[in-house]
Each structure stands twice: as C-alpha cells, then as structure tokens.
Design a protein around this motif. Structure first.
Motif, PDB file in Angstrom:
ATOM      1  N   VAL A 257       0.858  -1.178   0.000  1.00  0.00           N
ATOM      2  CA  VAL A 257       0.000   0.000   0.000  1.00  0.00           C
ATOM      3  C   VAL A 257       0.897   1.231   0.000  1.00  0.00           C
ATOM      4  O   VAL A 257       1.899   1.277   0.716  1.00  0.00           O
ATOM      5  N   CYS A 258       0.531   2.216  -0.837  1.00  0.00           N
ATOM      6  CA  CYS A 258       1.338   3.424  -0.950  1.00  0.00           C
ATOM      7  C   CYS A 258       0.412   4.635  -0.982  1.00  0.00           C
ATOM      8  O   CYS A 258      -0.547   4.671  -1.761  1.00  0.00           O
ATOM      9  N   SER A 259       0.673   5.625  -0.120  1.00  0.00           N
ATOM     10  CA  SER A 259      -0.141   6.836  -0.046  1.00  0.00           C
ATOM     11  C   SER A 259       0.516   7.969  -0.827  1.00  0.00           C
ATOM     12  O   SER A 259       1.746   8.012  -0.961  1.00  0.00           O
ATOM     13  N   PHE A 260      -0.322   8.899  -1.312  1.00  0.00           N
ATOM     14  CA  PHE A 260       0.166   9.993  -2.147  1.00  0.00           C
ATOM     15  C   PHE A 260      -0.395  11.326  -1.673  1.00  0.00           C
ATOM     16  O   PHE A 260      -1.468  11.379  -1.057  1.00  0.00           O
ATOM     17  N   PRO A 261       0.310  12.412  -1.987  1.00  0.00           N
ATOM     18  CA  PRO A 261      -0.169  13.724  -1.551  1.00  0.00           C
ATOM     19  C   PRO A 261      -1.356  14.231  -2.351  1.00  0.00           C
ATOM     20  O   PRO A 261      -2.049  15.163  -1.915  1.00  0.00           O
ATOM     21  N   SER A 262      -1.611  13.644  -3.538  1.00  0.00           N
ATOM     22  CA  SER A 262      -2.711  14.122  -4.373  1.00  0.00           C
ATOM     23  C   SER A 262      -3.210  13.009  -5.284  1.00  0.00           C
ATOM     24  O   SER A 262      -2.510  12.009  -5.519  1.00  0.00           O
ATOM     25  N   VAL A 263      -4.416  13.202  -5.798  1.00  0.00           N
ATOM     26  CA  VAL A 263      -4.975  12.271  -6.786  1.00  0.00           C
ATOM     27  C   VAL A 263      -4.082  12.234  -8.019  1.00  0.00           C
ATOM     28  O   VAL A 263      -3.782  11.161  -8.557  1.00  0.00           O
ATOM     29  N   GLN A 264      -3.641  13.406  -8.457  1.00  0.00           N
ATOM     30  CA  GLN A 264      -2.805  13.484  -9.646  1.00  0.00           C
ATOM     31  C   GLN A 264      -1.546  12.643  -9.494  1.00  0.00           C
ATOM     32  O   GLN A 264      -1.150  11.910 -10.407  1.00  0.00           O
ATOM     33  N   ALA A 265      -0.893  12.723  -8.324  1.00  0.00           N
ATOM     34  CA  ALA A 265       0.345  11.974  -8.093  1.00  0.00           C
ATOM     35  C   ALA A 265       0.105  10.470  -8.139  1.00  0.00           C
ATOM     36  O   ALA A 265       0.904   9.714  -8.719  1.00  0.00           O
TER      37      ALA A 265
END
Length: 491
Positions: A257-265
């Motif tokens: 699982v990997c989290s991102f700062p934005s939907v775009q990223a």
C-alpha cells in the motif's frame, strides 16, 4: 437506473424491440399468471420441486445488486442439465414466454430484472466442474460453479483462475457480463479467458461457439462466436458451459500500500508504472474519501490520502526487480514508503478491505441507496478524467468515493444518495450521465465491466453509433426473432 428514470422513459425501455408475440405474453404477465398447462409442461421436465410461482421466490429472482427496482418473473425454474434447459426453452419458445437466465444475482445493471414477466432459469443446480486439463491449463464448468468454488477445486493442482470481480459470481454469469476486476491488468478480462461456450438458443437448439470440445488457445476459423456471447447479458442465449484458461499459481505474491499527496500523483504513478512495462498483477486506486471509508469499515489505519493498493506476482528475483522499479516511480511522485503485506493472511485482509469498498461507501450514509458507476478510458487519459470527476463531485456536493482498477483505465464512483430526496436523485442521475459522456469524449467506454443492462442503453448508442446499434439489433433479431431472451436489455 430505473429509480432515476421518468415514467415515460421507463415505458420507452419496456417497449424496445417488443414483437406482437411478446405483447400477447404481457397480458399473462400483468396478471402474474402462467397457464396451468405450461406449468405442467415445465414440471414434466424438471419435477415439481424445481418449479416455483411463490411470491417471495419470484421477488428474490427479480432484482440484482443494482438500484433498479424489483420486477419479478412469473415463475422460477431450476434445470439440472443442458438437456433440461433446452427442453424448457423449447416450451417457452412455443408459448412466446420470455426467459431470464439467473446465476448468483450479483449484477450491477439490472440484468435479471424481468421487464416483461416471463420465466427465470436459475442455473445454480448445474454446478459440475468438468474436463480439467492440467497439462493444457484449461477447464470446463457449468453455470452453477462460482469463481471461489473453482479455485478451491484447483487448489492442489497448482493452477488458478485469476479473473476476480470481487463478488463470488458464477463463472458463466461472468462470461455473460464480460466481467473483469482487480487482476485484469495482468491476466485480462473474461473476453481473453473464455475459450469456448455451450449456449442454448431461444428455440432450444444448442451450439458450441468454438465447436464441440474445442479448446485451442487461438483460432482463425470463421467468425468469433465465442466473443459474440461474452458480454451478451443473456439476450442472445443461455450459457450452459464455459471453457476457461487457467494459470499457474505464482511462486511468490506480495502486496503493498502506498499513499500519495494528491490524486494526480497517485494516478500519474499508475500510468508511469504501466508505461515502463512493469508486469504488475493488481494496481487499485482509492481516493481520500474511499480510503477513509475503508479505514472505518474494515478497521484499518492508512493515511487518509489518495492511495494505491498494489500486488506483484512472480519469482523472488523478478519480484525484486518489479518492486524496485515501482518504488522509484512512486517516490518520484511523492509517494510514501510501501506498507507491505507478505503472508497470505495479511494479503487476504488487504484485498478483503478493497472488495468491501462498496459496503464501506454505503456505511458513510446509513440507510441511503448506492449506485456504482463504471467507466473506462485509455490509461493516458486517466489522470484527466479522475481529476475532472473529483471536481464535479465537489461542485455538486455529492457523496461519491472513487475506487478503481486503474491499471486498465477502469474506475468506479460509488454514489451514495438519499433516494427519498428527489433533488439529490436528479443530481446523481445528471452526474452519472456527465461521467459516462466524459469517458466517451476521451475515447473510452460507458461501462468497463458492469455491462449495459437497463440503465446504459442510450449511452451504448452514443458509444457505438446508430449504425453499430442497428447491427446489434439485427444480430439479436436473427438469433432471437421473438425477443424472448432477456428482453429489454442492451438493445
């Protein structure tokens, strides 16, 4: 969606393609009755215990998991073999009675709703697994066999069937709807994994779409009849057997699982992973609203930000290469360190949470209705459509967490709304049309895996064009001239 259509629109849906013979049948259906001599003919084929006109049984078979209102059939039959299906179909053909095939009822577009009454063929008693060829990686199953039942049967063979739509659907039903799911990015959809079908046509005749007993991995012999019936949603015939491709169980499987700062990223990372040719097995996107709902429902603790669920299949060496390359891409887009699930129990827990996203979304607004949209675009267009969709949801104050099989450009807005609030219902209806047309404008499709059913008939015409739809109608007329096979769906 039936709940979102005006009365006049519903009437237009009901009369589409109806012949005079079907109008004659509707007078029986309106009374909820089938002539006793016809019921006796059914009983002579399958026995008394396999024919029911009970109200609760009919209601159970008159709806699926969609928002479409229950429209029960006039009787439910349980055939036990293809010969019984064929004979029952001949009876229906003689008496102009509509036929609705039924598997597990997990569809999401109203495919089992009996728009014009008729008879439901519940196929779950046809549950044999036939002709497993381990050395050739294929198997034939009857329509009562579900995805998990087949994989349980295959467990000791070293093989598995990877197409996973989430629900424990019947495999012939999955063929009928051209299902796919979380593993499609690596293993393909049902269209790529069905080798042959046994189908009962509207007059009771039986065909084998690739020839009886044929199971070659490829063929150039004539028209592709197999793929004609894959995705036909019961409108051309009843699938009574399907021959499927199988795969070796991977040596090693790891999930992350990997989290991102934005939907775009997050979506940019997905596109870049695929463009680099990394043979990832699953890559699922959940936006911040969806991951928050999953945290609450499945008791998880992931950061409430746009998130990717990933899975890698292969040997130890190949996985190391896949993971290293994927981590480089995600970090370049601001992604977090991977949170790993290596043992089977942890992986099952992770993917159960993903498959429970529907129920997690509904739990955001207890007592409300849910509707899952289903669009698919070329992967290069994915960042654009996801970002535009998020803005659309916010602008119109709608609850629609996003989850998707973004590895093949397919995603869902899980709309949750108060069906008693007509203004909100209208906003949801308008949003779903905008979303589908946004996908079409980006060279995509209005349905990546749920099918057309009742709710997307107009969108299908916009997608394939007037001439394309007319060709579909001609095929339907040739194979089912009385319009008895699941009438009112697709065309």
């Amino acid at each position: 969606m039936a709940v979102m259509l005006s009365r006049s629109s519903r009437q237009l849906c009901n009369v589409s393609l109806c012949t005079f013979a079907l109008h004659k049948w509707r007078c029986y259906s309106a009374q909820g009755q089938i002539p006793s001599q016809v019921l006796d003919s059914f009983r002579a084929v399958v026995g008394n215990d396999n024919v029911s006109t009970g109200t609760s049984v009919r209601a159970q078979h008159g709806r699926d998991e969609s928002v479409h209102s229950c429209r029960p059939p006039d009787a439910v039959l349980w055939p036990k073999c293809v010969e019984e299906v064929s004979e029952l179909t001949r009876i229906c053909h003689r008496h102009n009675i509509p036929i609705i095939p039924f598997g597990t009822g997990t569809g999401l577009e109203g495919g089992v709703v009996a728009m014009n009454g008729g008879v439901c063929f519940d196929l779950l008693k046809m549950d044999k697994i036939l002709n497993l060829h381990e050395e050739d990686f294929d198997v034939t199953v009857e329509p009562g066999v579900t995805r998990t039942a087949l994989n349980r049967y295959l467990r000791d063979s070293g093989l598995w069937f990877p197409v996973d739509p989430g629900a424990d659907a019947s495999l012939c039903g999955m063929a009928a709807t051209s299902a796919s799911g979380t593993n499609a990015v690596r293993y393909g959809t049902m269209r790529e994994n069905v080798l042959n079908l046994e189908v009962v046509l509207s007059d009771g005749s039986v065909i084998h779409t690739a020839g009886k007993g044929r199971r070659a991995r490829k063929t150039s012999a004539g028209y592709n009849l197999t793929n004609l019936f894959v995705g036909s949603e019961g409108t051309l015939g009843i699938i009574t057997k399907t021959t499927l491709r199988l795969y070796g169980i991977p040596e090693t499987i790891v999930s992350a699982v990997c989290s991102f700062p934005s939907v775009q990223a997050a979506v940019d990372s997905t596109v870049q992973i695929l463009q680099c040719g990394i043979p990832i097995a699953r890559i699922e996107f959940l936006d911040d609203v969806m991951i928050d709902a999953c945290n609450r429902y499945s008791k998880l603790t992931y950061p409430v930000t746009p998130t990717l669920f990933l899975e890698f299949h292969g040997s130890e060496c190949s996985l190391e290469e896949q993971v290293t390359a994927t981590e480089e891409i995600t970090k370049s887009n601001g992604g977090s360190e991977f949170s790993w699930a290596r043992d089977q129990e942890m992986r099952n827990q992770l993917w159960k949470a993903r498959h429970n996203a529907w129920y997690a979304a509904l739990a955001l607004r207890p007592g409300c209705q849910g509707y899952a949209t289903d669009v698919c675009v070329p992967i290069s267009k994915l960042p654009q459509i996801v970002m535009e969709t998020k803005k659309d949801l916010e602008k119109h104050t709608l609850t629609g967490p996003i989850a998707g099989h973004v590895g093949d450009g397919n995603f869902h807005c899980l709309m949750v709304f108060n069906s008693a609030d007509l203004e909100e219902v209208q906003r949801v209806h308008e949003f779903t049309k905008r979303l589908a047309r946004r996908a079409l404008a980006l060279d995509g499709t209005c349905t990546g895996e749920h099918g057309v059913g009742l709710g997307k008939k107009q969108l299908l015409q916009e997608e394939v064009g007037h001439t394309g739809l007319k060709v579909m109608e001609k095929i339907k007329t040739v194979l089912d001239p009385q319009n008895l096979m699941n009438p009112g769906k697709i065309v």
